[in-house]
Design an enzyme around this catalytic site. Structure first.
Site, PDB file in Angstrom:
ATOM      1  CB  THR A 126      -0.805  -0.056   1.311  1.00 44.86           C
ATOM      2  OG1 THR A 126      -1.508  -1.261   1.322  1.00 44.86           O
ATOM      3  CG2 THR A 126      -1.709   1.115   1.517  1.00 44.86           C
ATOM      4  NE  ARG A 141      -7.709  -8.372   2.430  1.00 45.10           N
ATOM      5  CZ  ARG A 141      -6.720  -7.476   2.461  1.00 45.10           C
ATOM      6  NH1 ARG A 141      -6.651  -6.537   1.542  1.00 45.10           N
ATOM      7  NH2 ARG A 141      -5.801  -7.509   3.395  1.00 45.10           N
ATOM      8  CB  VAL A 142     -12.589  -4.433   2.844  1.00 40.96           C
ATOM      9  CG1 VAL A 142     -12.108  -3.048   3.250  1.00 40.96           C
ATOM     10  CG2 VAL A 142     -13.681  -4.330   1.779  1.00 40.96           C
ATOM     11  N   GLY A 143      -9.217  -4.614   3.048  1.00 45.56           N
ATOM     12  CA  GLY A 143      -8.089  -4.566   3.977  1.00 45.56           C
ATOM     13  C   GLY A 143      -8.205  -3.405   4.942  1.00 45.56           C
ATOM     14  CG  ASP A 144      -4.504  -2.043   6.505  1.00 43.56           C
ATOM     15  OD1 ASP A 144      -4.513  -2.574   5.366  1.00 43.56           O
ATOM     16  OD2 ASP A 144      -3.481  -1.511   6.979  1.00 43.56           O
ATOM     17  N   GLY A 201       1.184  -3.401   4.800  1.00 41.05           N
ATOM     18  CA  GLY A 201       1.385  -4.752   5.311  1.00 41.05           C
ATOM     19  C   GLY A 201       0.082  -5.530   5.249  1.00 41.05           C
ATOM     20  N   GLY A 225      -3.275  -6.366   5.912  1.00 38.16           N
ATOM     21  CA  GLY A 225      -4.331  -5.527   6.469  1.00 38.16           C
ATOM     22  C   GLY A 225      -5.086  -6.161   7.611  1.00 38.16           C
TER      23      GLY A 225
HETATM   24  N1  GLY Z   1      -2.433  -3.094   3.747  1.00 40.02           N
HETATM   25  C1  GLY Z   1      -3.150  -3.305   2.560  1.00 40.02           C
HETATM   26  C2  GLY Z   1      -4.035  -4.460   2.551  1.00 40.02           C
HETATM   27  O1  GLY Z   1      -3.905  -5.368   3.357  1.00 40.02           O
HETATM   28  O2  GLY Z   1      -4.907  -4.512   1.707  1.00 40.02           O
END
Ligand code: GLY
Length: 232
Positions: free
Chosen positions: A143, A171-174, A195, A197
């Site tokens: 990211t 899927r959604v990350g951080d 990293g 998420g």
């Molecule tokens: N840090 C980005 C993700 O895990 O999507």
């Protein structure tokens, strides 16, 4: 950094600078972890996550958005034009198109070819950065997060990504989650993350770092505590 610094030198707000800064990798097809050229999910769809936050706790974000290169700028419009913080999927796309953004194909020939190669095994093992390699020794993420302070002493932050390569669709990350991928508190400081998420969401990482700084920890110490919490 150059794009952001250019605006800061002109006396513009930090939030303008970080938006301009992260738009650079969003538009770069060689960067396969952000925006145009980003690696797709396991179904071959490029889905973007992004958020932005200013010095007044105002924030906006989009998650799982397809077909729009500059996810950070859509997030900014969510912040500025709606009473909401977060739009997802088709709703985010619909909002972007209604606000002048252009639909385009984000999957480049290079990312498509690599995805088709991956399909032969369809092996998905999200791991920490150092071990998380694609064939040819490339990382399967990361990211871009950017923080800035402007001449008035105000802060802003932005975070944008195409997420983990070959993730499950949906899927959604951080990165688009305020407090996880980004947090800005003008009185204390700001933090953003990259990293895996899921690990960052579990500890609400960026908010945690800012809160530790509020308690008097230096930025490095605050980050260390957050990473140690993940490790524990
Ligand atoms: N840090 C980005 C993700 O895990 O999507």
């Amino acid at each position: 950094n150059e794009a952001a610094w250019h605006l800061l030198q002109q006396g513009r707000r930090a939030v303008d600078a970080v938006e301009a800064g992260v738009r650079v990798p969003e538009a770069d097809p060689e960067n396969q972890t952000v925006g145009y050229g980003g690696r797709p999910d396991r179904d071959g769809r490029v889905t973007l996550d992004a958020c932005i936050m200013d010095e007044h706790y105002r924030c906006g974000s989009v998650a799982g958005m397809e077909h729009i290169m500059h996810a950070v700028s859509v997030a900014r419009q969510v912040m500025e034009k709606t009473p909401h913080v977060m739009l997802v999927g088709d709703g985010a796309l619909q909002f972007a198109l209604a606000n002048g953004f252009t639909k385009q194909r984000l999957l480049t020939a290079k990312s498509e070819a690599e995805w088709k190669e991956w399909l032969k095994t369809s092996e998905y093992k999200p791991q920490r950065n150092v071990e998380n390699m694609l064939p040819g020794g490339k990382h399967n993420h990361d990211t871009i997060g950017m923080l800035a302070m402007d001449a008035a002493g105000n802060m802003g932050g932005a975070c944008t990504t195409s997420g983990m390569a070959y993730k499950l669709h949906g899927r959604v990350g951080d990165s688009p989650i305020i407090g996880a991928g980004l947090y800005v508190d003008n009185e204390v400081g700001a933090a953003t993350s990259s990293g895996v998420g899921e690990e960052v969401i579990r500890i609400v990482g960026s908010h945690l770092v800012v809160e530790l700084m509020r308690m008097g920890l230096k930025p490095e110490e605050a980050c260390r505590k957050a990473v140690e919490r993940i490790a524990r």
